[in-house]
Design a protein around this motif. Structure first.
Motif, short mmCIF file in Angstrom:
data_model
loop_
_atom_site.label_atom_id
_atom_site.label_comp_id
_atom_site.label_asym_id
_atom_site.label_seq_id
_atom_site.Cartn_x
_atom_site.Cartn_y
_atom_site.Cartn_z
N ASP A 171 0.83 -1.21 0.00
CA ASP A 171 0.00 0.00 0.00
C ASP A 171 0.86 1.26 0.00
N THR A 172 1.96 1.22 0.73
CA THR A 172 2.89 2.36 0.73
C THR A 172 3.46 2.59 -0.65
N HIS A 173 3.81 1.50 -1.34
CA HIS A 173 4.31 1.63 -2.71
C HIS A 173 3.23 2.18 -3.64
N LEU A 174 2.01 1.72 -3.49
CA LEU A 174 0.92 2.20 -4.34
C LEU A 174 0.62 3.68 -4.12
N ARG A 175 0.89 4.17 -2.91
CA ARG A 175 0.67 5.60 -2.64
C ARG A 175 1.80 6.47 -3.19
N SER A 176 2.91 5.87 -3.55
CA SER A 176 4.09 6.61 -3.97
C SER A 176 3.97 7.12 -5.40
N LYS A 177 5.02 7.82 -5.86
CA LYS A 177 5.03 8.38 -7.21
C LYS A 177 5.04 7.31 -8.28
N ASP A 178 5.41 6.08 -7.93
CA ASP A 178 5.38 5.00 -8.91
C ASP A 178 3.96 4.69 -9.37
N PHE A 179 2.98 4.94 -8.49
CA PHE A 179 1.61 4.60 -8.81
C PHE A 179 0.70 5.83 -8.66
N PHE A 180 -0.01 5.93 -7.56
CA PHE A 180 -1.04 6.97 -7.43
C PHE A 180 -0.49 8.35 -7.10
N ASP A 181 0.70 8.42 -6.54
CA ASP A 181 1.31 9.71 -6.18
C ASP A 181 0.29 10.57 -5.41
N VAL A 182 -0.11 10.04 -4.26
CA VAL A 182 -1.24 10.64 -3.53
C VAL A 182 -0.95 12.03 -3.01
N GLU A 183 0.30 12.38 -2.81
CA GLU A 183 0.60 13.74 -2.35
C GLU A 183 0.26 14.77 -3.43
N GLN A 184 0.53 14.44 -4.68
CA GLN A 184 0.24 15.36 -5.76
C GLN A 184 -1.19 15.22 -6.27
N PHE A 185 -1.72 13.98 -6.23
CA PHE A 185 -3.07 13.73 -6.74
C PHE A 185 -3.89 13.00 -5.66
N PRO A 186 -4.34 13.74 -4.66
CA PRO A 186 -4.97 13.09 -3.50
C PRO A 186 -6.36 12.51 -3.76
N GLN A 187 -7.03 12.95 -4.83
CA GLN A 187 -8.41 12.52 -5.03
C GLN A 187 -8.62 11.84 -6.38
N ILE A 188 -9.51 10.87 -6.37
CA ILE A 188 -10.02 10.23 -7.58
C ILE A 188 -11.48 10.66 -7.69
N ILE A 189 -11.88 11.19 -8.85
CA ILE A 189 -13.22 11.77 -8.98
C ILE A 189 -13.94 11.14 -10.16
N PHE A 190 -15.20 10.79 -9.94
CA PHE A 190 -16.05 10.30 -11.02
C PHE A 190 -17.31 11.15 -11.07
N THR A 191 -17.66 11.61 -12.27
CA THR A 191 -18.89 12.36 -12.49
C THR A 191 -19.60 11.79 -13.70
N SER A 192 -20.84 11.39 -13.54
CA SER A 192 -21.57 10.79 -14.64
C SER A 192 -21.97 11.83 -15.68
N THR A 193 -22.13 11.37 -16.92
CA THR A 193 -22.54 12.25 -18.01
C THR A 193 -23.85 11.81 -18.66
N GLN A 194 -24.10 10.50 -18.70
CA GLN A 194 -25.35 10.02 -19.27
C GLN A 194 -25.53 8.54 -18.95
N VAL A 195 -26.76 8.07 -19.16
CA VAL A 195 -27.09 6.65 -18.99
C VAL A 195 -27.70 6.16 -20.29
N THR A 196 -27.20 5.01 -20.79
CA THR A 196 -27.70 4.46 -22.05
C THR A 196 -27.99 2.97 -21.89
N ASP A 197 -28.51 2.36 -22.95
CA ASP A 197 -28.76 0.92 -23.01
C ASP A 197 -29.58 0.44 -21.81
N VAL A 198 -30.61 1.18 -21.51
CA VAL A 198 -31.40 0.90 -20.30
C VAL A 198 -32.34 -0.28 -20.53
N MET A 199 -32.30 -1.23 -19.61
CA MET A 199 -33.23 -2.36 -19.59
C MET A 199 -33.92 -2.38 -18.22
#
Length: 197
Positions: free
Chosen positions: A86-114
């Motif tokens: 987990d420490t490695h994943l937080r580092s610059k090799d992966f998520f670089d959490v100090e520089q990019f602390p957040q992951i954000i998702f925002t929906s735009t549309q819904v399709t193929d509705v059943m």
């Protein structure tokens, strides 16, 4: 005169109880939501979760044009049950959490509705890169829990290529294979509680 008549007809429909569907806004319940992922490592797969997140979604049965969601995940909350990893994943090799602390998702549309399935389109911001993604959505419906709170839930799954988001660290094996897979499977089990009006 014609506009006034139309307004009176609309008002009469409302007063007479004609159904008007308004979306309910739900706050994501962290106690009943799991944000998880799976990625290949050597000859097996590693699973992990993000344990700190928040967000909302709007839902009304039968009206997918009103469905929408937005959520923010704290990248540093990654948990694969191995602290060194987990420490490695937080580092610059992966998520670089100090520089990019957040992951954000925002929906735009819904399709193929059943009946209970749909495609949820949105923008994912990860490691400072924003890309469109599509998730397979399973809608589990809505209803009141034993304490009278209105709840709703869904499952969303999809796959992203981490290199497209600038997460490129890897090592080659003697066999020529790579240590860590590039494709990451996302599994979201989400339950929300209706927000007070």
């Amino acid at each position: 005169m014609r506009h006034r008549r139309a307004a009176l007809v609309l008002a009469g429909m409302v007063l007479c109880g004609a159904p008007l569907a308004w979306a309910t806004t739900y706050a994501i319940d962290p106690d009943h939501t799991t944000v998880s992922f799976k990625v290949r490592h050597l000859f097996s797969y590693v699973r992990g979760t993000f344990n700190a997140f928040a967000g909302t979604f709007d839902y009304v049965p039968g009206s997918p044009e009103q469905w929408k969601t937005s959520a923010t995940i704290q990248a540093a909350s990654i948990d694969t049950r191995v602290e060194d990893r987990d420490t490695h994943l937080r580092s610059k090799d992966f998520f670089d959490v100090e520089q990019f602390p957040q992951i954000i998702f925002t929906s735009t549309q819904v399709t193929d509705v059943m009946a209970t399935n749909a495609k949820l389109h949105g923008l994912l911001t990860l490691h400072g890169v924003q890309k469109p993604v599509v998730l397979d959505l399973v809608v589990h419906g809505e209803g009141k829990d034993p304490w009278g709170k209105l709840r709703s839930g869904f499952t969303a799954t999809g796959t992203i290529n981490r290199k497209e988001f600038g997460i490129e660290w890897n090592k080659a094996l003697e066999t020529g294979q790579l240590l860590v897979g590039e494709d990451v499977e996302i599994i979201l089990e989400v339950e929300g509680i209706a927000k007070a009006l």
